[in-house]
Design a protein around this motif. Structure first.
Motif, short mmCIF file in Angstrom:
data_model
loop_
_atom_site.label_atom_id
_atom_site.label_comp_id
_atom_site.label_asym_id
_atom_site.label_seq_id
_atom_site.Cartn_x
_atom_site.Cartn_y
_atom_site.Cartn_z
N THR A 153 -2.83 2.74 5.87
CA THR A 153 -3.57 2.29 4.69
C THR A 153 -4.90 1.66 5.11
N SER A 188 3.71 -0.07 -5.55
CA SER A 188 2.72 0.32 -4.55
C SER A 188 1.42 0.73 -5.24
N ALA A 235 0.86 -1.19 0.00
CA ALA A 235 0.00 0.00 0.00
C ALA A 235 0.90 1.23 0.00
N ALA A 236 0.47 2.27 -0.73
CA ALA A 236 1.31 3.46 -0.91
C ALA A 236 1.74 4.07 0.43
N GLY A 237 0.86 4.00 1.44
CA GLY A 237 1.19 4.59 2.74
C GLY A 237 2.07 3.71 3.61
N THR A 281 -2.51 2.78 -4.39
CA THR A 281 -3.19 3.66 -3.45
C THR A 281 -4.40 2.95 -2.82
N ASP A 282 -4.90 3.50 -1.74
CA ASP A 282 -6.09 2.93 -1.11
C ASP A 282 -7.26 2.90 -2.09
N GLU A 283 -7.38 3.94 -2.91
CA GLU A 283 -8.47 3.99 -3.90
C GLU A 283 -8.32 2.84 -4.89
N GLU A 284 -7.11 2.60 -5.35
CA GLU A 284 -6.87 1.50 -6.29
C GLU A 284 -7.18 0.15 -5.65
#
Ligand code: AN7
Length: 403
Positions: free
Chosen positions: A289, A318, A264-266, A320-323
Motif C-alpha cells: 500500500t 478497507s 489499506a486494501a492491499g 484503496t490507495d486512491e481513496e
C-alpha cells in the motif's frame, strides 16, 4: 500496581523480558490495578497539564522515572466543514501529528523507554515501518540508551528514516517487510541483545491509551458514538479500547464508542477476518500500500484488535490507495490539517462507511489521525498539482497563475 498477563490464556507472566506468553505463546497484556484511581474524580486529573502523564494513575510506570518529551496534549479539531461533507452529525480529528516526533507512537514510547530504564536496560530496539523507529530513536536519545532499529528496505517514508538517523539510532535496512523485521528483532531480544519496544511489549499500548483519555477529556466527558483509526500492527485500536474499558469500570464514562478499524486494501487481514466473523485472522503474505506505515501483513495484536471491534459493536473496513490519497488531500484542503497517508485511512474509511450506510448520519465521530504530513513528502509531491515555473517578473507570475 499492575500485572502482566497473557491475553489468550490468562496466565500471569513473571519474566519481565518476555515478548510472548511462556506457556502458550500468546500476546501479552497488562491488567492495571485501578484502586489508586478509584478514589479520584476525573476533574482531579486536570490539576496537571494535558498530555500523557496527566493520566499517570492509569500507567504502569512510576511517573518519577518518566523519560518525557511532553508528548500528548494534541489538538482535537472540530472539523465542521469536513463533517458536513462526510454527512455526519459531528466530526472531530485527533491530530497525533502534533506529538514531539510527529506521530502517536510517542505516547507509548515515553512509557516503554521509561520501563526500559526501570529494568536497567542499556540498549533498546524495534522493527518498524518508520514511526516507531523515529519515536524510539528520540526517546532513547533522551534516556541515554543505545538504539537499534530494523526497517523494511526501501519502504520507509523519507521523513521517518531521516528522524531515526538524526537521533542517532543504528539504522538497519532488512531485506524483507515489516513482519520479517519483527521476527528478527524478537530473536535479538530473546538473545539479550536489546530490550524490545515494539507494541507487543505490553507497556507500549498502556501509554497509547492516553489518546482515548484525552479525547474524552477534551470533549468534557461527552463520549463520541464512534472512534475511527487506521490499523497496522493493530495495537493502537486495542489501546483505545482498553482506555475506554478502564474508565467505564470506574464509571467515568457511560459507554464505549464503536471502535472502527481501517486497513489499506492491499494489507487487510483484520478486515477479512471481520467480514468472516472470525476472532483470528489469516496473515497477508505480500502486503502492499501507499500507506507504508500500515504495510503490515501479520498484525501482532490482530486478535486484540478483533476483540476491540466485536466488543464495541464496531467495524472493520478497507480503503484503496486512491481513496487514501484523496482523503488526505480533502482533510488538508478542507480543514488545514496535514496527515500522512496511513492516518488519512481513517478519514477515507469514514467517507466510505457513511456511503455504505454503516455509519449513520446522526453519529458523532472522532477520527484519530496518527501521523504528520511531513513524514512522507514524496507521496504528497506525487499527488499534488505541478509546481509552476516563472521568470522573476510580476507579469510572468501573473501569466502562470492564470492558467
Ligand atoms: C501513522 O511504526 O507499525 O495498528 O512500525 O505509523 O497500532 O500498528 C506504525 C503504525 C497507524 C498503525 N498510523 O498503528 C511502525 C508502525 C501510523 C502508523 C499505524 C502506524 P498500529
Amino acid at each position: 500496581m499492575h500485572t502482566v498477563k497473557c491475553f489468550e490464556c490468562g496466565a500471569d507472566v513473571e519474566d519481565e523480558f518476555a515478548d510472548a506468553c511462556p506457556r502458550c505463546g500468546g500476546i501479552l497484556t497488562i491488567e492495571m490495578d485501578l484502586d489508586a484511581a478509584s478514589g479520584m474524580r476525573p476533574a482531579d486529573l486536570r490539576k496537571k497539564p494535558i498530555g500523557v502523564w496527566r493520566y499517570a494513575p492509569f500507567l504502569p510506570v512510576d511517573e518519577r522515572n518518566a523519560i518525557s518529551l511532553l508528548e500528548g496534549g494534541t489538538p482535537l479539531y472540530h472539523c465542521k466543514a469536513l463533517g458536513k461533507k462526510a454527512g455526519v452529525k459531528s466530526l472531530h480529528v485527533k491530530y497525533e501529528g502534533a506529538n514531539p516526533t510527529g506521530s502517536f507512537k510517542d505516547r507509548g514510547m515515553t512509557v516503554g523507554v521509561s520501563r526500559a530504564l526501570e529494568l536497567g536496560c542499556k540498549t533498546v530496539g524495534c522493527a518498524s515501518t518508520g514511526n516507531t523507529s523515529a519515536s524510539l530513536a528520540a526517546y532513547a536519545a533522551k534516556g541515554d540508551l543505545k538504539c537499534v532499529v530494523l526497517l523494511p528496505n526501501g519502504k520507509v517514508a523519507a521523513g521517518k528514516l531521516a528522524q531515526a538517523m538524526f537521533y542517532g539510532a543504528k539504522v538497519v535496512m532488512v531485506d524483507g517487510n515489516f513482519d520479517d523485521a519483527l521476527n528478527v528483532v524478537k530473536t535479538l531480544s530473546r538473545e539479550g541483545e536489546l530490550y524490545l519496544l515494539n507494541s507487543i511489549n505490553p507497556y507500549r499500548p498502556e501509554g497509547q491509551k492516553t489518546v482515548a483519555f484525552e479525547i474524552v477529556d477534551q470533549l468534557d466527558f461527552d463520549v463520541p458514538d464512534r472512534v475511527i483509526l487506521p490499523v497496522g500492527n493493530a495495537a493502537n485500536i486495542w489501546a483505545v479500547y482498553k482506555a475506554f474499558k478502564e474508565w467505564k469500570a470506574l464509571g467515568w464514562v457511560d459507554k464505549v464508542p464503536k471502535l472502527t478499524g481501517i486497513q489499506a486494501a492491499g494489507s487487510a487481514p483484520i478486515v477479512r477476518a471481520f467480514q468472516a466473523g472470525k476472532r483470528d485472522f489469516v496473515p497477508e503474505e505480500h502486503p502492499e500500500t501507499v500507506a507504508t506505515a500500515i504495510r503490515i501483513g501479520n498484525p501482532a495484536s490482530g486478535k486484540k484488535a478483533l476483540q476491540a471491534i466485536y466488543d464495541t459493536n464496531g467495524y472493520a473496513e478497507s480503503v484503496t490507495d486512491e481513496e487514501i490519497v484523496a482523503a488526505q488531500k480533502l482533510l488538508g484542503r478542507t480543514e488545514g490539517v496535514g496527515v500522512e497517508p496511513a492516518s488519512a485511512a481513517s478519514v477515507a474509511g469514514l467517507l466510505k462507511l457513511v456511503d455504505t450506510g454503516v455509519i449513520s448520519k446522526d453519529e458523532r465521530v472522532v477520527c484519530i489521525c496518527t501521523g504528520n504530513v511531513l513524514k512522507d513528502p514524496d507521496t504528497v509531491m506525487r499527488s499534488c498539482e505541478e509546481i509552476l515555473k516563472a521568470k522573476p517578473t510580476a507579469e510572468d507570475v501573473k501569466r502562470v497563475i492564470a492558467k
